[in-house]
Scaffold this motif. Sequence first.
Motif, short mmCIF file in Angstrom:
data_model
loop_
_atom_site.label_atom_id
_atom_site.label_comp_id
_atom_site.label_asym_id
_atom_site.label_seq_id
_atom_site.Cartn_x
_atom_site.Cartn_y
_atom_site.Cartn_z
N ILE A 10 -6.61 5.37 -2.45
CA ILE A 10 -7.80 4.53 -2.34
C ILE A 10 -7.37 3.07 -2.33
O ILE A 10 -6.62 2.62 -3.21
CB ILE A 10 -8.78 4.77 -3.51
CG1 ILE A 10 -9.18 6.25 -3.55
CG2 ILE A 10 -10.02 3.92 -3.33
CD1 ILE A 10 -8.34 7.09 -4.47
N VAL A 11 -7.84 2.34 -1.33
CA VAL A 11 -7.50 0.92 -1.16
C VAL A 11 -8.77 0.09 -1.26
O VAL A 11 -9.70 0.26 -0.46
CB VAL A 11 -6.80 0.67 0.19
CG1 VAL A 11 -6.44 -0.82 0.33
CG2 VAL A 11 -5.56 1.53 0.34
N LEU A 12 -8.81 -0.80 -2.24
CA LEU A 12 -9.94 -1.72 -2.41
C LEU A 12 -9.51 -3.10 -1.93
O LEU A 12 -8.52 -3.65 -2.42
CB LEU A 12 -10.35 -1.79 -3.89
CG LEU A 12 -11.35 -2.89 -4.27
CD1 LEU A 12 -12.68 -2.71 -3.57
CD2 LEU A 12 -11.53 -2.95 -5.79
N ILE A 13 -10.24 -3.64 -0.95
CA ILE A 13 -9.95 -4.98 -0.42
C ILE A 13 -11.12 -5.90 -0.75
O ILE A 13 -12.27 -5.59 -0.41
CB ILE A 13 -9.73 -4.94 1.10
CG1 ILE A 13 -8.58 -3.98 1.45
CG2 ILE A 13 -9.44 -6.32 1.64
CD1 ILE A 13 -8.37 -3.78 2.94
N ILE A 14 -10.83 -7.00 -1.40
CA ILE A 14 -11.87 -7.98 -1.74
C ILE A 14 -11.55 -9.28 -1.01
O ILE A 14 -10.56 -9.95 -1.32
CB ILE A 14 -11.96 -8.21 -3.26
CG1 ILE A 14 -12.18 -6.88 -3.99
CG2 ILE A 14 -13.08 -9.19 -3.58
CD1 ILE A 14 -12.25 -7.01 -5.50
N ASP A 15 -12.39 -9.61 -0.02
CA ASP A 15 -12.20 -10.85 0.75
C ASP A 15 -12.86 -12.01 0.02
O ASP A 15 -13.76 -11.82 -0.81
CB ASP A 15 -12.81 -10.67 2.15
CG ASP A 15 -12.21 -11.62 3.17
OD1 ASP A 15 -11.33 -12.43 2.78
OD2 ASP A 15 -12.59 -11.56 4.35
N GLU A 16 -12.41 -13.23 0.33
CA GLU A 16 -12.93 -14.44 -0.32
C GLU A 16 -12.83 -14.33 -1.84
O GLU A 16 -13.75 -14.72 -2.58
CB GLU A 16 -14.38 -14.70 0.11
CG GLU A 16 -14.59 -14.86 1.61
CD GLU A 16 -13.91 -16.10 2.19
OE1 GLU A 16 -13.53 -17.00 1.41
OE2 GLU A 16 -13.75 -16.15 3.42
N SER A 17 -11.71 -13.83 -2.31
CA SER A 17 -11.55 -13.56 -3.74
C SER A 17 -11.52 -14.82 -4.60
O SER A 17 -11.68 -14.73 -5.83
CB SER A 17 -10.26 -12.75 -3.98
OG SER A 17 -10.36 -11.47 -3.44
N ILE A 45 0.83 -1.21 0.00
CA ILE A 45 0.00 0.00 0.00
C ILE A 45 0.87 1.26 0.00
O ILE A 45 0.63 2.19 -0.78
CB ILE A 45 -0.94 -0.01 1.22
CG1 ILE A 45 -2.00 -1.11 1.06
CG2 ILE A 45 -1.63 1.35 1.39
CD1 ILE A 45 -2.86 -1.30 2.28
N LYS A 46 1.86 1.29 0.88
CA LYS A 46 2.71 2.48 0.99
C LYS A 46 3.43 2.78 -0.32
O LYS A 46 3.55 3.95 -0.73
CB LYS A 46 3.73 2.29 2.11
CG LYS A 46 4.61 3.50 2.34
CD LYS A 46 5.60 3.28 3.49
CE LYS A 46 6.49 4.50 3.69
NZ LYS A 46 7.47 4.30 4.79
N GLU A 47 3.91 1.72 -0.99
CA GLU A 47 4.65 1.91 -2.23
C GLU A 47 3.77 1.91 -3.46
O GLU A 47 4.26 1.95 -4.59
CB GLU A 47 5.73 0.81 -2.36
CG GLU A 47 6.74 0.79 -1.23
CD GLU A 47 7.51 2.09 -1.12
OE1 GLU A 47 7.79 2.70 -2.18
OE2 GLU A 47 7.84 2.50 0.02
N ARG A 48 2.44 1.83 -3.25
CA ARG A 48 1.46 1.89 -4.34
C ARG A 48 1.77 0.87 -5.42
O ARG A 48 1.91 1.19 -6.61
CB ARG A 48 1.43 3.31 -4.93
CG ARG A 48 0.95 4.36 -3.95
CD ARG A 48 1.10 5.73 -4.53
NE ARG A 48 0.58 6.76 -3.64
CZ ARG A 48 0.87 8.05 -3.72
NH1 ARG A 48 1.69 8.46 -4.68
NH2 ARG A 48 0.35 8.92 -2.88
N LYS A 49 1.85 -0.39 -4.99
CA LYS A 49 2.21 -1.45 -5.92
C LYS A 49 1.05 -1.90 -6.82
O LYS A 49 1.24 -2.72 -7.71
CB LYS A 49 2.76 -2.66 -5.14
CG LYS A 49 4.12 -2.41 -4.50
CD LYS A 49 5.16 -2.11 -5.55
CE LYS A 49 6.55 -1.93 -4.96
NZ LYS A 49 7.57 -1.65 -5.99
#
Length: 268
Positions: free
Chosen positions: A125-132, A39-43
């Motif tokens: 902006i961070v999008l997290i998708i669980d159970e992907s 996240i910090k390094e915007r990977k």
Amino acid sequence: MYESYFGFREMPFNITPDPKFLFLSPTHMNALQYLRYGIKERKGFIVLTGEVGCGKTTLCRKLLEELDPEHYQTALILNPRLSETQLLKAILMEMGEEAKARSRSDLLNQLNSALLDRIHAGKDIVLIIDESQNLAFDALEHIRLLSNLETDKQKLLQIILIGQPELKEKLSEKRLRQLKQRILVQFDLTPLSQEQVIHYIQHRLSMAGGMGRPSFTPYAYRKIFKISRGIPRLINNLSDKSLLSAFTRSSDSVNYWDVRRAQKDLSL
């Protein structure tokens, strides 16, 4: 039932993903560091995988707890069994936007505009998708296309995919090779060792307010590790039932036979 008997403030082995109870084993700490780094390094794309009950969702909650809302806008998708259009609407809703458009292209334009607004306000902006692992191939391809949203200097969206080992298998398929090439940070969460299981149980007892009561015998710890194979969710279930067994015996010590009784009750 046993909460007051042992002097707990709260139940120590609930299976809800409460970050307060997170036990940072070396592998969990490394996973969290990978997520922070990505996240910090915007990977762009980050993938976290692990067996059912390994603590992926709890790590996710811990990460969300750490992210400064002054600098980050987050969107958490818990039900990934969505069409591409439904996914866009869910992301917009998580960002506090009303999904006004109906067509997929119009929704994408609305999302792009909303992301640009956040970027101009100084937010990532961070999008997290669980159970992907439950995402359809078309949805995964659409998520890859979302990663194309960018300015001249940065991606508009950091995407974290969290899932079971099946996710790794799905991402290895030839038709998703373009998506796999964009994954720059990936970590596989492994179960706890026998020594870590002991520390895990002691940690949760302490966090719940335990003051040395109850104790677990070495045989009880060994049996819990053998049955659970180091999976935190199974450790929680076994420990909870074992505490109940010790309580019914009016004992301050959880022994091998309490764990055997828990195993039988849980059909493990």
